[in-house]
Design an enzyme around this catalytic site. Structure first.
Site, mmCIF file in Angstrom:
data_model
loop_
_atom_site.group_PDB
_atom_site.id
_atom_site.type_symbol
_atom_site.label_atom_id
_atom_site.label_comp_id
_atom_site.label_asym_id
_atom_site.label_seq_id
_atom_site.Cartn_x
_atom_site.Cartn_y
_atom_site.Cartn_z
ATOM 1 N N SER A 139 39.319 45.627 38.872
ATOM 2 C CA SER A 139 40.571 45.520 38.132
ATOM 3 C C SER A 139 41.735 45.453 39.113
ATOM 4 O O SER A 139 41.859 46.319 39.991
ATOM 5 C CB SER A 139 40.726 46.722 37.197
ATOM 6 N N LYS A 165 39.231 41.312 36.963
ATOM 7 C CA LYS A 165 40.158 41.537 35.853
ATOM 8 C C LYS A 165 41.578 41.562 36.395
ATOM 9 O O LYS A 165 41.888 42.314 37.318
ATOM 10 C CB LYS A 165 39.851 42.856 35.138
ATOM 11 N N LYS A 167 45.530 42.176 35.485
ATOM 12 C CA LYS A 167 46.514 42.704 34.542
ATOM 13 C C LYS A 167 47.636 41.683 34.364
ATOM 14 O O LYS A 167 48.108 41.075 35.336
ATOM 15 C CB LYS A 167 47.102 44.023 35.054
ATOM 16 N N ASP A 192 43.879 41.224 31.247
ATOM 17 C CA ASP A 192 44.072 42.457 30.490
ATOM 18 C C ASP A 192 45.565 42.637 30.245
ATOM 19 O O ASP A 192 46.346 42.784 31.180
ATOM 20 C CB ASP A 192 43.521 43.655 31.264
ATOM 21 N N GLU A 217 41.903 40.954 27.130
ATOM 22 C CA GLU A 217 41.715 42.317 26.639
ATOM 23 C C GLU A 217 42.998 42.872 26.022
ATOM 24 O O GLU A 217 44.062 42.809 26.640
ATOM 25 C CB GLU A 217 41.257 43.211 27.799
ATOM 26 N N ASP A 242 40.263 47.264 23.363
ATOM 27 C CA ASP A 242 40.202 48.467 24.191
ATOM 28 C C ASP A 242 40.901 49.592 23.444
ATOM 29 O O ASP A 242 40.283 50.375 22.725
ATOM 30 C CB ASP A 242 40.858 48.175 25.550
ATOM 31 N N LYS A 266 35.367 52.999 26.626
ATOM 32 C CA LYS A 266 35.803 54.015 27.585
ATOM 33 C C LYS A 266 35.433 55.382 27.024
ATOM 34 O O LYS A 266 35.820 55.721 25.904
ATOM 35 C CB LYS A 266 37.303 53.925 27.837
ATOM 36 N N GLY A 294 37.591 51.309 33.090
ATOM 37 C CA GLY A 294 37.924 52.403 33.997
ATOM 38 C C GLY A 294 39.279 53.000 33.670
ATOM 39 O O GLY A 294 40.148 52.345 33.099
#
Length: 381
Positions: A139, A165, A167, A192, A217, A242, A266, A294
């Site tokens: 990430s 991933k 952001k 994400d 996401e 998520d 998660k 995570g």
């Protein structure tokens, strides 16, 4: 199986500093206050869990302070000195408190660890996991520019990570993804959004379809499953939920509504390992792949993620990157490491790793021991 009775709970308050700041649409994190929960049974076996919160209620309503309060005042008093025949029972034992899932998970996962150790099993075996190794993704927080992001991706691709991933947020999205995809046309790539968009941004988000992402996401509100269903109908890119999924019921409704094609599980967000497994099993029944996200965990939380990911429907690489990517020195031994994008699931009992008390002492702020069920708050029957 041998039952477990908790004799004592020790709360280890630690402050850990990240190797580098981590930026999302919520903000930037440079260090974390964490509470490590150690449950000790009548025979002296210890099990470990972790509050995967930050100091601010940005990811969900919980903070490290509130999780500790809930643990001390409500959750631990309900379980201490109680006989636990299987850790799956803990989920129902804690349902008298609404939500506060991260606090519940910190205690519940510690009990899974202690119970597995008492019965000479790994948590993965106890859950029914069969995988001997798990694939790992990386990430990447929001970077200063597309060019900086491309160099980060280059570094992590060279290290062997099986998924990247990125952001994103408004103003740091299409150009960033475009730059990465231009340089790495075949890499397994996802975005994400951490709830940074609204349904009014649907046309903008549809621009991501051209980049053949694994998923986007949680693009919309943290508590939404309705608008995500509408958005998914307009996108070719699979939507992954998520923050919206806190329970088996949330997952069931999201699947029935068509709100997503993938779910990120998660442990802290859904209240523990038992609920995580139930969501995993439901998704498997409906051919919805899952992966383990995570929360910038220390080695304790990271070890629980590894054990959970041994379940068969975790088919997408998770965010359980090696410890060295986040901490100059982790608190577990051996250090959690990766080999060509893979982490081996330990065969040792419990979480498969041991807390290193010398390393723990370096980041320890204080400890609190709880040995009694007395609480100033009445617990409803």
């Amino acid at each position: 199986m041998k039952s477990l009775t908790i004799k004592e709970v020790v709360l280890h308050h630690v402050n850990v500093e990240l190797i580098a700041p981590f930026t999302t649409s919520f903000g930037t994190m440079e260090n974390k206050d964490v509470c490590l929960v150690e449950v000790i049974d009548e025979s002296g076996i210890s099990g470990w869990g972790e509050t995967v919160t930050s100091n601010e209620p940005y990811y969900n309503e919980e903070t490290t302070f509130t999780t500790v309060y809930m643990l001390k005042e409500f959750l631990i008093p309900r379980l201490i000195h109680q006989q636990i025949n299987h850790p799956a029972e803990v989920h129902d034992m804690l349902q008298f408190v609404r939500r506060n899932n991260i606090a519940k998970a910190a205690l519940e996962t510690a009990i899974w660890d202690a119970f597995a150790k008492k019965n000479n099993q790994s948590i993965a075996e106890l859950l029914g996991g069969t995988k001997k190794e798990i694939e790992v993704g990386k990430s990447i927080g929001i970077q200063q520019s597309p060019a900086v992001l491309v160099e980060k991706v280059r570094q992590y691709a060279a290290e062997g990570f099986r998924k990247i991933k990125v952001k994103i947020k408004p103003g740091a999205d299409i150009d960033y993804i475009d730059a990465v995809r231009a340089e790495f046309p075949d890499i397994a790539l996802m975005a994400d959004a951490n709830s940074a968009y609204t349904l009014a941004d649907a046309d903008h988000l549809k621009k991501l379809d051209q980049y053949k992402l694994l998923m986007i996401e949680q693009p919309l509100a943290h508590d939404d499953i309705i608008d995500h269903a509408t958005l998914q109908k307009t996108l070719e890119t699979p939507v992954c939920l998520d923050e919206s999924i806190h329970s088996l019921e949330d997952a069931r409704k999201a699947i029935e509504l068509g709100s997503c094609q993938i779910i990120n599980i998660k442990i802290g967000r859904v209240g523990g390992l038992y609920e995580s497994k139930r969501i995993h099993d439901l998704c498997a029944e409906h051919n919805i792949p899952v992966w383990c996200g995570g929360m910038l965990e220390t080695g304790v939380g990271r070890a629980h993620n590894i054990q959970l990911t041994a379940l068969h429907n975790f088919t997408i690489p998770g965010d359980t990157a090696p410890s060295s990517h986040y901490w100059s020195e982790d608190i577990v031994t051996p250090e959690i490491t990766m080999n060509n994008g893979v982490i081996y699931v330990p065969s040792e009992i419990g979480i498969g790793y041991e807390v290193d008390h010398e390393k723990l002492a370096k980041v320890l702020v204080r400890t609190e021991k709880i040995t009694t069920a007395e609480t100033p708050h009445p617990i409803p029957s």
